[in-house]
Design a protein around this motif. Structure first.
Motif, short mmCIF file in Angstrom:
data_model
loop_
_atom_site.label_atom_id
_atom_site.label_comp_id
_atom_site.label_asym_id
_atom_site.label_seq_id
_atom_site.Cartn_x
_atom_site.Cartn_y
_atom_site.Cartn_z
N LEU A 70 0.83 -1.21 0.00
CA LEU A 70 0.00 0.00 0.00
C LEU A 70 0.87 1.26 0.00
O LEU A 70 1.70 1.46 0.89
CB LEU A 70 -0.92 0.01 1.23
N VAL A 71 0.65 2.08 -1.00
CA VAL A 71 1.30 3.39 -1.08
C VAL A 71 0.23 4.42 -1.44
O VAL A 71 -0.81 4.09 -2.03
CB VAL A 71 2.43 3.41 -2.14
N ASP A 72 0.46 5.64 -1.08
CA ASP A 72 -0.51 6.70 -1.35
C ASP A 72 -0.85 6.76 -2.84
O ASP A 72 0.05 6.72 -3.69
CB ASP A 72 0.04 8.05 -0.90
N GLY A 73 -2.15 6.84 -3.15
CA GLY A 73 -2.58 7.04 -4.52
C GLY A 73 -2.73 5.79 -5.35
O GLY A 73 -3.14 5.87 -6.52
N VAL A 74 -2.44 4.60 -4.78
CA VAL A 74 -2.52 3.38 -5.59
C VAL A 74 -3.97 3.01 -5.92
O VAL A 74 -4.24 2.37 -6.94
CB VAL A 74 -1.80 2.22 -4.86
N VAL A 75 -4.91 3.43 -5.06
CA VAL A 75 -6.33 3.21 -5.31
C VAL A 75 -7.03 4.56 -5.30
O VAL A 75 -6.81 5.37 -4.40
CB VAL A 75 -6.96 2.29 -4.25
N GLU A 76 -7.87 4.80 -6.30
CA GLU A 76 -8.56 6.08 -6.41
C GLU A 76 -9.97 5.96 -5.85
O GLU A 76 -10.82 5.25 -6.39
CB GLU A 76 -8.61 6.54 -7.87
#
Length: 290
Positions: A213-219
């Motif tokens: 999980l990293v910031d922005g990987v899922v919108e």
């Protein structure tokens, strides 16, 4: 102001505790989180479950199975509560086909998923799953939130068992901590072998899964911040629902049973007093007569 200082002190204590455990080579204790489904009257947040499913679908499903969950479960009350038409579309467009058969020729065949199907596995068997993950076997997510826990020392485990204090969210706390807080640099002197990653909340502090999980990987489309910590919170809640989809019904039934028992106990008590009042009086008169 006092509440802020207490919260700051608690956060500092947790951070120091995790740092101390990491330095000593010990597994850190996950900090407790606030969940909508905690407590006697807790319930799932449908929007959070929908976001959690989105994280699972886009990030986790490529490696982790959910063999005990069917697509139609996503529309049930108390869960993500997707609409039936959304479930049909979701199942039909699922990237992994369902193996079915045999057909009239005795052959197995692939077809698009239906709402009644369980989530298809991305691997034909566990051997292929290990080969695709450097020998590691990613756990099935169906019951993971209930299967995982951590050790609570004295007097915590005693307090947690008391009525009104019962804490049942240790598994989901562990999952959140592992995903959102556990991936840090290893302490000086610790050797992390190739193919492994350091995670302070993982037993043994070494895990085959890299930080997914990293910031922005899922919108997200509902305006929720698209951060790794939020992803971890949402997918952990989704896994909790998958492990205990009837949680709300169980708590509602338990509350009604408690009310019934209180009323029943009251009726028994007052009935006993009414029935034995005269008997006790007659016994006293008889005793005086002798």
């Amino acid at each position: 102001m006092n509440a802020f200082l207490k919260a700051s002190g608690l956060a500092l204590a947790l951070a120091l505790g995790a740092t101390a455990a990491m330095a000593a080579g010990e597994t850190a204790t996950p900090p407790r989180q606030k969940w909508s489904f905690a407590g006697m009257m807790g319930s799932y947040d449908n929007n959070q479950l929908q976001r959690g499913f989105q994280v699972y679908q886009q990030v986790c499903a490529a490696c982790h199975t959910m063999t005990k969950l069917s697509f139609r479960n996503l529309s049930e009350k108390g869960g993500p509560e997707f609409k039936p038409e959304q479930i049909r579309e979701l199942a039909a467009k699922w990237p992994i086909p369902v193996m079915d058969g045999p057909n009239d020729k005795g052959e197995m065949f692939e077809r698009p998923a239906r709402p009644s199907d369980r989530f298809p596995s991305p691997y034909p068997n566990t051997v292929a799953q290990r080969l695709a993950n450097n020998g590691a076997l990613p756990p099935d997510f169906s019951l993971l939130a209930k299967a995982r826990t951590y050790r609570v020392g004295f007097p915590g485990f005693v307090i947690d068992a008391l009525p009104g204090f019962t804490y049942q969210e240790s598994g989901v706390d562990y999952i959140y901590a592992l995903l959102a807080l556990g991936y840090v640099d290893p302490p000086p002197g610790m050797v992390v072998e190739d193919g492994l990653n350091f995670n302070t909340f993982m037993p043994g502090q070494k895990i085959a899964m890299a930080n997914p999980l990293v910031d922005g990987v899922v919108e997200y489309t509902d305006g929720t911040p698209a951060t790794a910590a939020q992803y971890a919170k949402d997918v952990s809640a989704f896994m909790m629902w998958a492990a205990e989809p009837k949680l709300e019904e169980r708590k509602q039934l338990g509350f009604r049973v408690m009310i019934f028992l209180l009323v029943f106990a009251s009726l028994v008590y007052f009935t006993k007093k009414k029935l034995w009042a005269d008997v006790k009086g007659k016994g006293g008169k008889a005793a005086n007569a002798h």
